[in-house]
Design an enzyme around this catalytic site. Structure first.
Site, PDB file in Angstrom:
ATOM      1  N   CYS A  71       0.832  -1.183   0.000  1.00  0.00           N
ATOM      2  CA  CYS A  71       0.000   0.000   0.000  1.00  0.00           C
ATOM      3  C   CYS A  71       0.880   1.251   0.000  1.00  0.00           C
ATOM      4  CB  CYS A  71      -0.866  -0.037   1.253  1.00  0.00           C
ATOM      5  SG  CYS A  71      -1.819   1.430   1.484  1.00  0.00           S
ATOM      6  N   CYS A  77      -0.930   5.954   7.101  1.00  0.00           N
ATOM      7  CA  CYS A  77      -2.220   5.465   7.582  1.00  0.00           C
ATOM      8  C   CYS A  77      -2.115   4.845   8.974  1.00  0.00           C
ATOM      9  CB  CYS A  77      -2.785   4.473   6.573  1.00  0.00           C
ATOM     10  SG  CYS A  77      -4.077   3.420   7.195  1.00  0.00           S
ATOM     11  N   CYS A  80      -1.975  -0.655   9.255  1.00  0.00           N
ATOM     12  CA  CYS A  80      -1.172  -1.878   9.135  1.00  0.00           C
ATOM     13  C   CYS A  80       0.206  -1.583   9.694  1.00  0.00           C
ATOM     14  CB  CYS A  80      -0.973  -2.259   7.674  1.00  0.00           C
ATOM     15  SG  CYS A  80      -2.464  -2.635   6.780  1.00  0.00           S
ATOM     16  N   CYS A 163      -7.940   0.404  -0.032  1.00  0.00           N
ATOM     17  CA  CYS A 163      -7.201  -0.165   1.096  1.00  0.00           C
ATOM     18  C   CYS A 163      -6.819  -1.610   0.765  1.00  0.00           C
ATOM     19  CB  CYS A 163      -8.088  -0.126   2.335  1.00  0.00           C
ATOM     20  SG  CYS A 163      -7.463  -1.108   3.697  1.00  0.00           S
ATOM     21  N   GLN A 286     -17.411 -10.734  12.867  1.00  0.00           N
ATOM     22  CA  GLN A 286     -15.958 -10.859  12.735  1.00  0.00           C
ATOM     23  C   GLN A 286     -15.511 -10.290  11.389  1.00  0.00           C
ATOM     24  OE1 GLN A 286     -13.590 -12.136  14.718  1.00  0.00           O
ATOM     25  NE2 GLN A 286     -14.770 -13.052  16.372  1.00  0.00           N
ATOM     26  N   TYR A 315     -18.905 -14.713  26.966  1.00  0.00           N
ATOM     27  CA  TYR A 315     -18.539 -13.582  26.110  1.00  0.00           C
ATOM     28  C   TYR A 315     -18.897 -13.947  24.663  1.00  0.00           C
ATOM     29  CZ  TYR A 315     -15.542 -12.970  30.236  1.00  0.00           C
ATOM     30  OH  TYR A 315     -15.051 -12.878  31.504  1.00  0.00           O
ATOM     31  N   GLU A 336     -23.560 -12.899  27.271  1.00  0.00           N
ATOM     32  CA  GLU A 336     -22.986 -11.717  26.625  1.00  0.00           C
ATOM     33  C   GLU A 336     -23.597 -10.471  27.265  1.00  0.00           C
ATOM     34  OE1 GLU A 336     -20.814 -10.624  24.105  1.00  0.00           O
ATOM     35  OE2 GLU A 336     -21.721  -8.669  24.482  1.00  0.00           O
ATOM     36  N   ASP A 385     -14.282 -16.455  25.249  1.00  0.00           N
ATOM     37  CA  ASP A 385     -13.657 -15.581  24.240  1.00  0.00           C
ATOM     38  C   ASP A 385     -13.763 -14.138  24.737  1.00  0.00           C
ATOM     39  OD1 ASP A 385     -12.689 -14.365  21.968  1.00  0.00           O
ATOM     40  OD2 ASP A 385     -14.354 -14.933  20.669  1.00  0.00           O
ATOM     41  N   CYS A 412      -7.818 -12.753  22.106  1.00  0.00           N
ATOM     42  CA  CYS A 412      -7.210 -11.811  21.158  1.00  0.00           C
ATOM     43  C   CYS A 412      -6.057 -11.070  21.828  1.00  0.00           C
ATOM     44  CB  CYS A 412      -8.260 -10.834  20.634  1.00  0.00           C
ATOM     45  SG  CYS A 412      -9.123  -9.983  21.940  1.00  0.00           S
TER      46      CYS A 412
HETATM   47  N1  SAH Z   1     -17.276 -14.803  20.805  1.00  0.00           N
HETATM   48  C1  SAH Z   1     -17.719 -13.705  20.019  1.00  0.00           C
HETATM   49  C2  SAH Z   1     -17.333 -12.311  20.554  1.00  0.00           C
HETATM   50  C3  SAH Z   1     -16.046 -12.182  21.289  1.00  0.00           C
HETATM   51  S1  SAH Z   1     -15.569 -10.521  21.625  1.00  0.00           S
HETATM   52  C4  SAH Z   1     -17.286 -13.861  18.593  1.00  0.00           C
HETATM   53  O1  SAH Z   1     -16.399 -14.654  18.299  1.00  0.00           O
HETATM   54  O2  SAH Z   1     -17.826 -13.200  17.724  1.00  0.00           O
HETATM   55  C5  SAH Z   1     -15.877 -10.366  23.361  1.00  0.00           C
HETATM   56  C6  SAH Z   1     -17.316 -10.126  23.723  1.00  0.00           C
HETATM   57  O3  SAH Z   1     -17.403 -10.023  25.138  1.00  0.00           O
HETATM   58  C7  SAH Z   1     -17.918  -8.858  23.180  1.00  0.00           C
HETATM   59  O4  SAH Z   1     -19.079  -9.191  22.474  1.00  0.00           O
HETATM   60  C8  SAH Z   1     -18.256  -8.026  24.434  1.00  0.00           C
HETATM   61  O5  SAH Z   1     -19.445  -7.266  24.308  1.00  0.00           O
HETATM   62  C9  SAH Z   1     -18.425  -9.090  25.489  1.00  0.00           C
HETATM   63  N2  SAH Z   1     -18.190  -8.707  26.893  1.00  0.00           N
HETATM   64  C10 SAH Z   1     -17.338  -7.792  27.374  1.00  0.00           C
HETATM   65  N3  SAH Z   1     -17.332  -7.804  28.723  1.00  0.00           N
HETATM   66  C11 SAH Z   1     -18.207  -8.765  29.116  1.00  0.00           C
HETATM   67  C12 SAH Z   1     -18.638  -9.270  30.401  1.00  0.00           C
HETATM   68  N4  SAH Z   1     -18.149  -8.785  31.529  1.00  0.00           N
HETATM   69  N5  SAH Z   1     -19.538 -10.271  30.398  1.00  0.00           N
HETATM   70  C13 SAH Z   1     -20.035 -10.781  29.254  1.00  0.00           C
HETATM   71  N6  SAH Z   1     -19.667 -10.343  28.022  1.00  0.00           N
HETATM   72  C14 SAH Z   1     -18.763  -9.346  27.948  1.00  0.00           C
END
Ligand code: SAH
Length: 456
Positions: A71, A77, A80, A163, A286, A315, A336, A385, A412
């Site tokens: 790029c 930017c 990246c 991009c 995602q 989560y 969530e 997650d 992540c």
């Molecule tokens: N597993 C999902 C999203 C993961 S991202 C996927 O793969 O698409 C993490 C997520 O945790 C987000 O959606 C966020 O809103 C949520 N989150 C953040 N803090 C939290 C909490 N204390 N309890 C429950 N969910 C929470």
């Protein structure tokens, strides 16, 4: 060492913000736009007690892993951070980052990690993988209409319609919008004055279905001669949904709350594996669907489901992992914090005919202990997650009490992953497998999945 000094450095590592790290006079110096292995000259621009920041002045000896960024505006930017590093070197760097954190923060022995760690999953073509892009609209110094990205940490727009991470159709959409603005004297929004109409153009694409959504973020409820714009946009192949989003607030938040459908359907559809999702303008989804499928497949494999298990997905967002697991489990319960995400999760479960799921709105650290202590609900497998800050202590403690056979941790941020795995492994679990997945090629971010098994 003081401000304005010139120092010579060899770049040894990259920070979590993407800055190269070298040492001079025993002190760490952070320098942007460098690659591991570069020998450089830097000018010190900021000196703190134990570290300093430098500006790249000259590359004295380029790293063997240095490549020409694809790029032309990669440096300005800032989206990246790793484009100047060859892709194999990026993958090696990310794998090393995960490994290093598990060793340093997690306290895991190198021999154990050597046994558990599986090769990172990279992309064959590490560009044009993002299914979503948000372009601010503005004017350059000559008054020409531009669309692109904010230069790193500023609100100056770098004109760039193409991009290297985005879908190829973005270019065509932006040119259509800018031409309509030109022909109909529609002004871009000006952050300083709060005047002008067009703020952002958000484009989303279902990579499996080819469906495209354009969401025009407007400082107002309508656009002049709207039908001209929708007619031009609707001729783009794959166009499925054109939405006007109203945002009249003086804020950095891109999208407002109010949507009005201008043309087509209110949502686009896409698949991850065989699970179908409906994506609305405000839905979370995602951004790299190809790698997400690898990530979830790995999580599913680690979960080792045979068809009868009770699984918790903490989560869970819009339930992407839950639905993936539900096809192979007895029952999946997702938790969530965002209510709209749970609405999407329920809708997507129904869309896929999955009746063995249940979703709870709330904090994982409250819902899980409550369900466990008051209702005695159990789990064979727990998948988590969490966001970058990792799991709350109550979640870790409750999981230990619930004692599922397996815990699958999707993360992540490998630093908080390492911290949480350490705790779980001090409290009855063993690390069995771990694998990094490159969902964010050209950036410093990386996803990983770990499998923990209850010790005998
Ligand atoms: N597993 C999902 C999203 C993961 S991202 C996927 O793969 O698409 C993490 C997520 O945790 C987000 O959606 C966020 O809103 C949520 N989150 C953040 N803090 C939290 C909490 N204390 N309890 C429950 N969910 C929470």
């Amino acid at each position: 060492m003081k401000k304005e000094d010139l120092v010579q450095l060899e770049i040894e590592d990259i920070s979590s913000e993407g800055l190269g790290i070298g040492h001079a006079e025993g002190m760490a110096v952070f320098v942007k736009d460098t690659v591991i292995g570069d020998v450089i000259q830097a000018k010190i621009i900021k000196r703190k007690k134990t570290y300093a920041f430098g500006r790249l002045m000259e590359i004295l000896k380029p790293s063997p892993d240095r490549v020409e960024p694809v790029c032309p505006v990669a440096r300005q930017c800032g989206g990246c951070q790793l484009q100047a590093m060859s892709y194999p070197a990026q993958l090696a760097f990310k794998e090393q980052k995960v490994l290093g954190n598990l060793q340093r923060i997690g306290g895991f022995a190198p021999e154990l990690l050597h046994q558990c760690m599986e090769p990172i999953i990279g992309m064959e073509e590490p560009f044009h993988y993002r299914n979503k892009a948000q372009f601010p609209i503005g004017r350059d110094r000559q008054g020409r209409l531009i669309a692109g990205f904010y230069a790193g940490r500023t609100h100056t727009i770098i004109d760039n319609h193409d991009c290297a991470l985005g879908a190829k159709v973005n270019c065509q959409v932006l040119e259509t919008v800018l031409q309509y603005m030109e022909e109909n004297q529609v002004d871009p929004y000006d952050e300083e004055t709060g005047k002008g109409r067009m703020r952002h153009v958000m484009i989303r694409m279902g990579f499996c279905t080819g469906e495209i959504m354009v969401c025009l973020v407007v400082n107002g409820k309508q656009l002049p001669k709207e039908e001209k714009l929708t007619a031009a946009l609707s001729r783009i192949s794959g166009m499925t949904s054109i939405v006007l989003n109203t945002n009249q607030e003086r804020t950095n938040v891109i999208l407002g709350r109010e949507n009005r459908l201008l043309w087509g359907r209110e949502y686009i559809e896409d698949f991850i594996g065989t699970v179908k999702y409906q994506i609305s303008p405000l839905s979370f989804y995602q951004v790299n669907p190809v790698q997400t499928e690898h990530l979830y497949r790995t999580a599913l494999e680690y979960a080792g489901l045979t068809g009868n298990e009770t699984v918790w997905d903490l989560y869970c967002g819009i339930g992407t992992i839950s639905l993936f697991l539900a096809k192979k489990a007895g029952k999946v319960r997702g938790v969530e914090i965002v209510p709209e995400a749970i609405e999407d999760a329920r809708r997507n479960a129904a869309l896929n005919g999955l009746t063995n799921t249940e979703f709870y709105v709330g904090k994982a650290e409250e819902v899980l202990p409550e369900k466990y202590e008051k209702e005695g609900i159990r789990a064979d497998v727990i998948v988590i997650d969490p966001p970058r800050k990792g799991c709350q202590q109550q979640v870790l403690d409750t999981m230990v009490q619930m004692a599922p056979k397996r815990i699958v941790y999707v993360s992540c941020d490998s630093a908080t992953l390492a911290r949480d795995l350490k705790y779980l492994c001090q409290n009855g679990y063993e690390l069995k497998r771990i694998r990094a997945v490159d969902n964010f090629c050209q950036s410093v971010h990386v996803e990983s999945v770990a499998l923990l098994q209850k010790s005998n």
